[in-house]
Design a protein around this motif. Sequence first.
Motif, PDB file in Angstrom:
ATOM      1  N   GLU A   1       0.693   4.253  -2.821  1.00 18.95           N
ATOM      2  CA  GLU A   1       0.535   5.660  -2.446  1.00 18.95           C
ATOM      3  C   GLU A   1       1.678   6.505  -2.993  1.00 18.95           C
ATOM      4  OE1 GLU A   1       0.087   5.401   1.808  1.00 18.95           O
ATOM      5  OE2 GLU A   1      -2.080   5.755   1.647  1.00 18.95           O
TER       6      GLU A   1
ATOM      7  N   LEU B   1      -4.721   8.647  -7.250  1.00 19.66           N
ATOM      8  CA  LEU B   1      -5.474   8.579  -5.990  1.00 19.66           C
ATOM      9  C   LEU B   1      -5.979   9.949  -5.565  1.00 19.66           C
ATOM     10  CD1 LEU B   1      -3.232   6.197  -3.859  1.00 19.66           C
ATOM     11  CD2 LEU B   1      -5.504   5.694  -4.760  1.00 19.66           C
TER      12      LEU B   1
ATOM     13  N   LYS C   1       0.835  -1.196   0.000  1.00 15.25           N
ATOM     14  CA  LYS C   1       0.000   0.000   0.000  1.00 15.25           C
ATOM     15  C   LYS C   1       0.873   1.252   0.000  1.00 15.25           C
ATOM     16  CE  LYS C   1      -4.285  -0.247   1.347  1.00 15.25           C
ATOM     17  NZ  LYS C   1      -5.488  -0.268   2.188  1.00 15.25           N
TER      18      LYS C   1
ATOM     19  N   ASN D   1       1.055   7.479  -6.366  1.00 12.25           N
ATOM     20  CA  ASN D   1      -0.263   8.125  -6.474  1.00 12.25           C
ATOM     21  C   ASN D   1      -1.260   7.271  -7.255  1.00 12.25           C
ATOM     22  OD1 ASN D   1      -2.206  10.131  -6.090  1.00 12.25           O
ATOM     23  ND2 ASN D   1      -1.640  11.191  -7.972  1.00 12.25           N
TER      24      ASN D   1
END
Length: 198
Positions: free
Chosen positions: A98, A158, A94, A101
Amino acid sequence: MHRFLSKKRIRHHIFILNQVDHFRFNRASLINVGFLESGNDTDYIAMHDVDLLPLNEHLDYSFPEAGPFHVASPELHPLYHYKTYVGGILLLTKQHYELCNGMSNRFWGWGREDDDLGSGEGSPTFQHLHDPAWRKRDQKRIAAQKQEQFKVDREGGLNNVRYRIESRTDLSVAGAPCTVLNILLDCDTDETPWCTFG
């Protein structure tokens, strides 16, 4: 999948990301939504095409400690053999997802979104279950989409996926913990006019 992962003692939760709006299919945005909606109980994700099932028991679905791991790498996948292919099944922590993005939300219609993600970066192994006729309308390139699809999107992902969850259903399918998300994606037709069927 549940049988396969349980045999390998891999704890898992399956998210079924179902796009229910009137726009063209957007796999990248759906994966972004799945990531955001998966909560803090998970430490990595498997971006997994629904029509690709593992047949080789030696495939590794464990925590990708060394970095993103492409389970369906070009030398193993029956249909996609080009070197930059990162689609099908890709495992990422994860934290890594992140950091990049997520995936660009600009890819409406089928294909190219995984190539965009990858641009920053033999024996029976899989069964690929899909009928190309189902996706015919989503493979068509519309307006400026053909030129735009080859541009790398360094800003979207994201941070700017626009969606609403129409319904969330938690259930067990043959013992597998599942969450079905019916997702309404939103599209800025000035930014990506190819999100509609025209």
